[in-house]
Structure formats: C-alpha cells, structure tokens
Scaffold this motif. Structure first.
Motif, PDB file in Angstrom:
ATOM      1  N   VAL A 119       0.881  -1.177   0.000  1.00  0.00           N
ATOM      2  CA  VAL A 119       0.000   0.000   0.000  1.00  0.00           C
ATOM      3  C   VAL A 119       0.913   1.220   0.000  1.00  0.00           C
ATOM      4  O   VAL A 119       1.677   1.433   0.940  1.00  0.00           O
ATOM      5  N   CYS A 120       0.862   2.005  -1.068  1.00  0.00           N
ATOM      6  CA  CYS A 120       1.863   3.057  -1.219  1.00  0.00           C
ATOM      7  C   CYS A 120       1.370   4.154  -2.159  1.00  0.00           C
ATOM      8  O   CYS A 120       0.311   4.044  -2.786  1.00  0.00           O
ATOM      9  N   GLU A 121       2.169   5.205  -2.243  1.00  0.00           N
ATOM     10  CA  GLU A 121       1.987   6.271  -3.230  1.00  0.00           C
ATOM     11  C   GLU A 121       3.256   6.348  -4.056  1.00  0.00           C
ATOM     12  O   GLU A 121       4.364   6.323  -3.508  1.00  0.00           O
ATOM     13  N   LEU A 122       3.114   6.425  -5.381  1.00  0.00           N
ATOM     14  CA  LEU A 122       4.292   6.599  -6.221  1.00  0.00           C
ATOM     15  C   LEU A 122       4.967   7.939  -5.914  1.00  0.00           C
ATOM     16  O   LEU A 122       4.297   8.917  -5.563  1.00  0.00           O
ATOM     17  N   PRO A 123       6.287   8.012  -6.045  1.00  0.00           N
ATOM     18  CA  PRO A 123       6.952   9.304  -5.906  1.00  0.00           C
ATOM     19  C   PRO A 123       6.378  10.296  -6.907  1.00  0.00           C
ATOM     20  O   PRO A 123       6.227   9.979  -8.088  1.00  0.00           O
ATOM     21  N   MET A 124       6.032  11.480  -6.409  1.00  0.00           N
ATOM     22  CA  MET A 124       5.470  12.495  -7.302  1.00  0.00           C
ATOM     23  C   MET A 124       5.679  13.881  -6.728  1.00  0.00           C
ATOM     24  O   MET A 124       5.906  14.054  -5.524  1.00  0.00           O
ATOM     25  N   ARG A 125       5.575  14.880  -7.590  1.00  0.00           N
ATOM     26  CA  ARG A 125       5.714  16.272  -7.180  1.00  0.00           C
ATOM     27  C   ARG A 125       4.382  16.793  -6.639  1.00  0.00           C
ATOM     28  O   ARG A 125       3.324  16.201  -6.880  1.00  0.00           O
ATOM     29  N   ASP A 126       4.443  17.903  -5.943  1.00  0.00           N
ATOM     30  CA  ASP A 126       3.203  18.518  -5.456  1.00  0.00           C
ATOM     31  C   ASP A 126       2.291  18.882  -6.614  1.00  0.00           C
ATOM     32  O   ASP A 126       1.067  18.750  -6.529  1.00  0.00           O
ATOM     33  N   VAL A 127       2.885  19.328  -7.735  1.00  0.00           N
ATOM     34  CA  VAL A 127       2.070  19.710  -8.891  1.00  0.00           C
ATOM     35  C   VAL A 127       1.353  18.496  -9.472  1.00  0.00           C
ATOM     36  O   VAL A 127       0.247  18.614 -10.006  1.00  0.00           O
ATOM     37  N   ASP A 128       1.955  17.314  -9.361  1.00  0.00           N
ATOM     38  CA  ASP A 128       1.287  16.105  -9.842  1.00  0.00           C
ATOM     39  C   ASP A 128       0.032  15.802  -9.022  1.00  0.00           C
ATOM     40  O   ASP A 128      -0.966  15.315  -9.561  1.00  0.00           O
ATOM     41  N   ARG A 129       0.082  16.103  -7.735  1.00  0.00           N
ATOM     42  CA  ARG A 129      -1.055  15.788  -6.853  1.00  0.00           C
ATOM     43  C   ARG A 129      -2.289  16.634  -7.166  1.00  0.00           C
ATOM     44  O   ARG A 129      -3.376  16.335  -6.684  1.00  0.00           O
TER      45      ARG A 129
END
Length: 284
Positions: A119-129
């Motif tokens: 159970v995880c979140e892929l690495p991403m930028r704030d702008v991606d969110r």
C-alpha cells in the motif's frame, strides 16, 4: 488538461536517452546462424518485394538512405522500433502464455526503481497531486488463482504533460515510478495520478516518417507495468482507460480489449480501479 495543451518531449532528448540506456545494457540472443540466415533472407525478400510492388524510384531510395542515417544519428532507433515493430514481437510471446495479456515495453523503462510497500503512493511532485488521483489496486495470482506473496508490480507512466522521469530534465528522478512489493496474498494498492494521452516525439526523423504519410503521433493514456514473482514468467504490459482519446488508433498499435481499465469516482474525490494479474509458471 486537453490534448492540445499537452507538451511534447523532444526527439533529441528522449531518443538519445533511450539509445544510451539500451547501449549500456548490451543484450544478446542465443540464435543459431541458420535461424539468422532464414530471418534475414525473408526480411530482405519482403523489403525487396515492397520496392518492386510500389516501383520505388532512385530519388525515393536516396531519401530512405538519408532517413535511416538520420534515425541513427538522432538516437531514435529505440523509439522507432518500439513504436512500429515491438507489438508484433510481443504478439509472438503472447502465443505461449495463458495468463495476463502483455503489451509493449516501450523505450522509457528504467530498471532499479525505488521499492515500495504493498500500500503506497508513487513518488510524485506537489504539482502532480493536483491532477486526477488514481487508486490502482488488485492481486497477483498464479494460474490457479492463488495469491503470490511478495510479487513485484513495477509501475511507471508519464505525467499529465506527457513527460517521463529520467527522460526529461525538469522532472525529479523516479517521478511516477516504483517497484511495489505485494503482501502475503499478492495484493497491492497504489496511489498515483491518471496520465493523459501524449505524442511520441515528433521533431526528429520518426516524426517526419509519420508526417510524410499524414499519420498522427498520439498514444492513448496508459500505465506501464512489469509484474513478476519467483518461479513465474514475468508479464510486461500496458493498461489503458475506457473511452480515452486515441484508444482505437494508437500509433504504436499496442492496445488490446483485455487491457482496458474503467475507473470509477469515489466519495474521496479519487478515481478507483481494480486490475488483477495472473502469471504463468516459469519455463512453460
């Protein structure tokens, strides 16, 4: 974001990065001289027959030679072959498989992505969110439906502007890439974003090839995956989105009905979708 607003990665940047990666891997195949001769004979015969059937002229032949040189000098052979040829090679592999349908790997895979829990979140930028959040879950099983403990679901995809990390300088390393380790029952739940359709790079010889025949360079939105487990054959595939643009006219000819996702909007404001993977036994 609409397709007209999506930026296009440059052919020079993407092509050279893909070529450098492939050159560093140095692959080989255990192919006999007899098989090489048979394949080469048929390939050359088919190409020469095309020339005869279409009455190819010397000016056209010289343009072809220059174009072949341009593809090599631009580092675009991985791009061109993965877009226009790989789907047939993958179809040969599919003939021997009973499990989940495969699709092309494409030129933008990078090994050694960060390992993440089930159970995880892929690495991403704030702008991606700020884009449409996608919760992608499912189970990895064998052909009998048994969950596979600690299977690996390797996932990578473009951002909302059509860029892949490691192939675009403005993106942080490993953005929207991860190697997810399933739980004891083979289950996973990955939070990422829903990617947009994007163009393959068009400012080089591959783009010129498409433009010369009045084609389009678009790929439908998709997730890339390599799913593996000990004692099982890994599957490389892509998952697409129901109703998405270019789904029926993918420039890479890689879509399949079995690989279409239909996310639903949840009360949490996120899109949710479940997709299970079935792996064949190794060596079969």
């Amino acid at each position: 974001m609409t397709t007209t607003e999506i930026q296009n990665p440059t052919a020079a940047g993407s092509g050279s990065a893909a070529t450098d990666k492939f050159k560093n891997e140095r692959v080989s195949a255990d192919t006999s001289p007899e098989r090489v001769a048979a394949i080469a004979k048929d390939a050359l015969a088919a190409l020469n027959q095309v020339i005869l059937d279409h009455g190819v002229t010397y000016p056209e032949y010289r343009v072809l030679k220059q174009w072949l040189i341009d593809v090599g000098e631009g580092g675009e052979w991985p791009l061109f072959l993965d877009v226009f040829i790989e789907h047939s090679v993958e179809e040969v592999l599919a003939r021997s498989r009973k499990g989940t349908k495969g699709s092309i790997e494409g030129p933008y895979y990078v090994a050694d992505a960060p390992e993440l829990p089930s159970v995880c979140e892929l690495p991403m930028r704030d702008v991606d969110r700020k884009e449409t959040v996608l919760v992608f879950s499912g189970q990895v099983t064998d052909l009998d439906g048994n969950g596979l403990d600690s299977a690996i679901v390797e996932l990578w995809h473009a951002d909302a502007d059509g860029y892949y990390s490691q192939f675009a300088d403005h993106l942080p390393e490993w953005n929207l890439r991860g190697k997810i380790i399933t739980d004891s029952e083979g289950r996973y739940e990955i939070t990422t974003i829903q990617p947009a359709p994007y163009q393959i790079p068009t400012d080089g010889p591959t783009g010129a090839f498409i433009e010369a025949q009045n084609g389009h360079p678009w790929r439908p939105a998709h997730l890339h995956l390599i799913v593996s487990a000990p004692g099982k054959e890994s599957v490389t595939t892509q998952l697409y989105f129901d109703g998405g643009e270019w789904l029926d006219s993918d420039v890479a000819m890689a879509t399949k009905p079995e690989l279409i996702l239909s996310p639903t909007a949840g009360d949490d404001g996120k899109n949710h979708v479940t997709y299970n993977f079935t792996l064949d036994p190794a060596g079969e």
